[in-house]
Scaffold this active site. Structure first.
Site, PDB file in Angstrom:
ATOM      1  N   GLY A  52      21.235  -2.176 -22.262  1.00 39.33           N
ATOM      2  CA  GLY A  52      19.989  -1.509 -22.631  1.00 39.33           C
ATOM      3  C   GLY A  52      18.880  -1.819 -21.648  1.00 39.33           C
ATOM      4  N   ASP A 108      26.034  -8.178 -29.823  1.00 46.52           N
ATOM      5  CA  ASP A 108      26.008  -6.958 -30.625  1.00 46.52           C
ATOM      6  C   ASP A 108      26.968  -5.913 -30.068  1.00 46.52           C
ATOM      7  OD1 ASP A 108      24.535  -6.354 -28.351  1.00 46.52           O
ATOM      8  OD2 ASP A 108      22.970  -5.278 -29.421  1.00 46.52           O
ATOM      9  N   GLY A 111      25.180  -3.384 -23.751  1.00 51.84           N
ATOM     10  CA  GLY A 111      25.438  -2.056 -24.293  1.00 51.84           C
ATOM     11  C   GLY A 111      26.433  -1.256 -23.482  1.00 51.84           C
TER      12      GLY A 111
END
Length: 158
Positions: A67, A148, A117
Site C-alpha cells: 500500500g 494482514d 499488499g
C-alpha cells in the site's frame, strides 16, 4: 493511469490483462488503483469472452510494494481524510478476496519487490509465477503491526 486494463485475444477467448501501472512508486497501491482493479475484475467475472486474467506490475523494479502509505500516514497524523485508512483497507481486503475467489484463473506475474499488499494480491492468484529477482516481504511486522492481507494464512503455507 495507475491501473492499465486490456483484453488480449487468445485461443479460448480473451485474456484480461491487469497492470499495476505506477512504476515510480514501485506500483504501490492507492485507493484509486484498488477501485480500478476491482471494477475491471467485476466486469471480467461476468464477461464470457474473458477466459483468464493476468495480474502484473509495470516497470522493472517491482510487482507491487504494498500500500502507498503516504495518504494513510497523513490521515493517521490528522493531516488528511480521517476515513481514508478504513476505506483503503476495506477495499484492499475486498480486492484480495475477489482475486482469491475469482471464477476464472488468475495468474500473478511477480518480479522485483513484492511487499505487503502486493504479496496479498500475489498469494490470492490461482497461479503465481515469480522471476529469479523477486524479493518477498511483509515489512509491517517489523514495526509491530500484524501481517494482514491474509498473510497469517498464506505465510505458513509457503
Amino acid at each position: 493511469m495507475p491501473v492499465e486494463v486490456q483484453e488480449l485475444p487468445c485461443r479460448e477467448g480473451h485474456i484480461g490483462l491487469l497492470t499495476l501501472n505506477s512504476p515510480d512508486t514501485l506500483n504501490a497501491l492507492t485507493e484509486e488503483m484498488i477501485i480500478q482493479a476491482q471494477e475491471a475484475l467485476d466486469a471480467w467475472a461476468e464477461d464470457d469472452r474473458i477466459c483468464l486474467v493476468v495480474l502484473r506490475g509495470a516497470g522493472d523494479r517491482a510487482f507491487c510494494a504494498g500500500g502507498n502509505i503516504r495518504t494513510l500516514y497523513d490521515a493517521l497524523k490528522g493531516q488528511g481524510d480521517a476515513e481514508a485508512p478504513a476505506r483503503f483497507f476495506t477495499r484492499e481486503y475486498r480486492l484480495d478476496f475477489c482475486v482469491h475467489r475469482f471464477p476464472k484463473p488468475v495468474i500473478g506475474l511477480a518480479h522485483g519487490i513484492v511487499m505487503g499488499g502486493g504479496l496479498g494480491l500475489l498469494s490470492a492468484c490461482r497461479y503465481r509465477l515469480v522471476t529469479p529477482d523477486v524479493t518477498l516481504a511483509m515489512p509491517e511486522i517489523s514495526i509491530g503491526l500484524f501481517p494482514d492481507v491474509g498473510a497469517s494464512w498464506f505465510l505458513n503455507r509457503l
